[in-house]
Scaffold this motif. Sequence first.
Motif, PDB file in Angstrom:
ATOM      1  N   VAL A  36       6.142 -23.185  -6.540  1.00 27.35           N
ATOM      2  CA  VAL A  36       7.384 -23.267  -7.302  1.00 27.35           C
ATOM      3  C   VAL A  36       8.230 -24.454  -6.863  1.00 27.35           C
ATOM      4  CG1 VAL A  36       9.533 -22.066  -7.824  1.00 27.35           C
ATOM      5  CG2 VAL A  36       7.391 -20.807  -7.763  1.00 27.35           C
ATOM      6  N   ARG A  37       8.372 -24.639  -5.569  1.00 22.33           N
ATOM      7  CA  ARG A  37       9.242 -25.713  -5.056  1.00 22.33           C
ATOM      8  C   ARG A  37       8.734 -27.099  -5.467  1.00 22.33           C
ATOM      9  NH1 ARG A  37      11.036 -25.810   1.183  1.00 22.33           N
ATOM     10  NH2 ARG A  37      13.205 -26.164   0.713  1.00 22.33           N
ATOM     11  N   ARG A  38       7.453 -27.341  -5.286  1.00 23.98           N
ATOM     12  CA  ARG A  38       6.886 -28.643  -5.653  1.00 23.98           C
ATOM     13  C   ARG A  38       6.898 -28.829  -7.172  1.00 23.98           C
ATOM     14  NH1 ARG A  38       1.486 -29.842  -2.508  1.00 23.98           N
ATOM     15  NH2 ARG A  38       2.094 -32.005  -2.779  1.00 23.98           N
ATOM     16  N   GLY A  39       6.670 -27.760  -7.911  1.00 24.88           N
ATOM     17  CA  GLY A  39       6.706 -27.843  -9.372  1.00 24.88           C
ATOM     18  C   GLY A  39       8.089 -28.196  -9.889  1.00 24.88           C
ATOM     19  N   GLN A  40       9.128 -27.618  -9.284  1.00 23.79           N
ATOM     20  CA  GLN A  40      10.500 -27.937  -9.686  1.00 23.79           C
ATOM     21  C   GLN A  40      10.829 -29.382  -9.353  1.00 23.79           C
ATOM     22  OE1 GLN A  40      12.695 -24.925  -7.618  1.00 23.79           O
ATOM     23  NE2 GLN A  40      12.492 -23.441  -9.281  1.00 23.79           N
ATOM     24  N   ALA A  41      10.399 -29.854  -8.195  1.00 21.48           N
ATOM     25  CA  ALA A  41      10.642 -31.244  -7.808  1.00 21.48           C
ATOM     26  C   ALA A  41       9.942 -32.190  -8.780  1.00 21.48           C
ATOM     27  CB  ALA A  41      10.160 -31.484  -6.385  1.00 21.48           C
ATOM     28  N   PHE A  42       8.709 -31.862  -9.144  1.00 14.78           N
ATOM     29  CA  PHE A  42       7.973 -32.677 -10.112  1.00 14.78           C
ATOM     30  C   PHE A  42       8.717 -32.720 -11.448  1.00 14.78           C
ATOM     31  CE2 PHE A  42       5.000 -32.791 -13.681  1.00 14.78           C
ATOM     32  CZ  PHE A  42       4.415 -34.027 -13.471  1.00 14.78           C
ATOM     33  N   GLY A  43       9.171 -31.562 -11.914  1.00  9.14           N
ATOM     34  CA  GLY A  43       9.901 -31.498 -13.189  1.00  9.14           C
ATOM     35  C   GLY A  43      11.162 -32.334 -13.165  1.00  9.14           C
ATOM     36  N   ARG A  44      11.886 -32.308 -12.051  1.00 11.69           N
ATOM     37  CA  ARG A  44      13.108 -33.122 -11.946  1.00 11.69           C
ATOM     38  C   ARG A  44      12.783 -34.608 -11.990  1.00 11.69           C
ATOM     39  NH1 ARG A  44      14.488 -29.056  -8.259  1.00 11.69           N
ATOM     40  NH2 ARG A  44      13.781 -30.334  -6.505  1.00 11.69           N
ATOM     41  N   ARG A  45      11.721 -35.020 -11.276  1.00 11.47           N
ATOM     42  CA  ARG A  45      11.348 -36.444 -11.276  1.00 11.47           C
ATOM     43  C   ARG A  45      10.944 -36.893 -12.671  1.00 11.47           C
ATOM     44  NH1 ARG A  45       8.705 -34.970  -6.568  1.00 11.47           N
ATOM     45  NH2 ARG A  45       6.695 -35.062  -7.594  1.00 11.47           N
ATOM     46  N   VAL A  46      10.162 -36.087 -13.371  1.00  7.87           N
ATOM     47  CA  VAL A  46       9.725 -36.448 -14.724  1.00  7.87           C
ATOM     48  C   VAL A  46      10.927 -36.532 -15.654  1.00  7.87           C
ATOM     49  CG1 VAL A  46       8.416 -35.658 -16.742  1.00  7.87           C
ATOM     50  CG2 VAL A  46       7.410 -35.532 -14.461  1.00  7.87           C
ATOM     51  N   ALA A  47      11.868 -35.579 -15.555  1.00 11.35           N
ATOM     52  CA  ALA A  47      13.052 -35.601 -16.408  1.00 11.35           C
ATOM     53  C   ALA A  47      13.901 -36.831 -16.132  1.00 11.35           C
ATOM     54  CB  ALA A  47      13.879 -34.329 -16.197  1.00 11.35           C
ATOM     55  N   LEU A  48      14.051 -37.215 -14.859  1.00 11.86           N
ATOM     56  CA  LEU A  48      14.827 -38.416 -14.518  1.00 11.86           C
ATOM     57  C   LEU A  48      14.162 -39.669 -15.072  1.00 11.86           C
ATOM     58  CD1 LEU A  48      15.878 -37.638 -10.846  1.00 11.86           C
ATOM     59  CD2 LEU A  48      17.359 -37.785 -12.852  1.00 11.86           C
ATOM     60  N   ARG A  49      12.849 -39.756 -14.938  1.00  9.53           N
ATOM     61  CA  ARG A  49      12.140 -40.937 -15.460  1.00  9.53           C
ATOM     62  C   ARG A  49      12.216 -40.994 -16.982  1.00  9.53           C
ATOM     63  NH1 ARG A  49       6.703 -40.813 -11.689  1.00  9.53           N
ATOM     64  NH2 ARG A  49       7.764 -41.297  -9.739  1.00  9.53           N
ATOM     65  N   THR A  50      12.121 -39.839 -17.611  1.00 12.31           N
ATOM     66  CA  THR A  50      12.206 -39.788 -19.071  1.00 12.31           C
ATOM     67  C   THR A  50      13.590 -40.198 -19.539  1.00 12.31           C
ATOM     68  OG1 THR A  50      10.591 -38.009 -19.114  1.00 12.31           O
ATOM     69  CG2 THR A  50      11.937 -38.280 -21.070  1.00 12.31           C
ATOM     70  N   ALA A  51      14.635 -39.741 -18.860  1.00 10.12           N
ATOM     71  CA  ALA A  51      16.007 -40.079 -19.232  1.00 10.12           C
ATOM     72  C   ALA A  51      16.276 -41.567 -19.043  1.00 10.12           C
ATOM     73  CB  ALA A  51      16.991 -39.249 -18.415  1.00 10.12           C
ATOM     74  N   ALA A  52      15.604 -42.191 -18.069  1.00 12.01           N
ATOM     75  CA  ALA A  52      15.809 -43.618 -17.803  1.00 12.01           C
ATOM     76  C   ALA A  52      15.230 -44.483 -18.905  1.00 12.01           C
ATOM     77  CB  ALA A  52      15.194 -43.983 -16.458  1.00 12.01           C
ATOM     78  N   ARG A  53      14.265 -43.952 -19.647  1.00 14.69           N
ATOM     79  CA  ARG A  53      13.647 -44.738 -20.710  1.00 14.69           C
ATOM     80  C   ARG A  53      14.531 -44.659 -21.901  1.00 14.69           C
ATOM     81  NH1 ARG A  53       7.199 -44.060 -20.573  1.00 14.69           N
ATOM     82  NH2 ARG A  53       6.958 -44.558 -18.417  1.00 14.69           N
TER      83      ARG A  53
END
Length: 53
Positions: A36-53
């Motif tokens: 769960v912890r690593r999955g949430q961290a992954f989701g946050r990183r993907v959302a941040l990268r997506t928002a930057a585009r």
Amino acid sequence: MAAAPEGDGTRFAVLGAVRPAVLGPVRSVYGQLLGVRRGQAFGRRVALRTAAR
């Protein structure tokens, strides 16, 4: 976004998508595979990268 001449005017187009909603199943799968912890961290990183585009 794109613009192209057409006759006496200009054709203008915009394409967009709501990516975070699509990421829900991906985050769920990664949450199960990586914990769960690593999955949430992954989701946050993907959302941040997506928002930057």
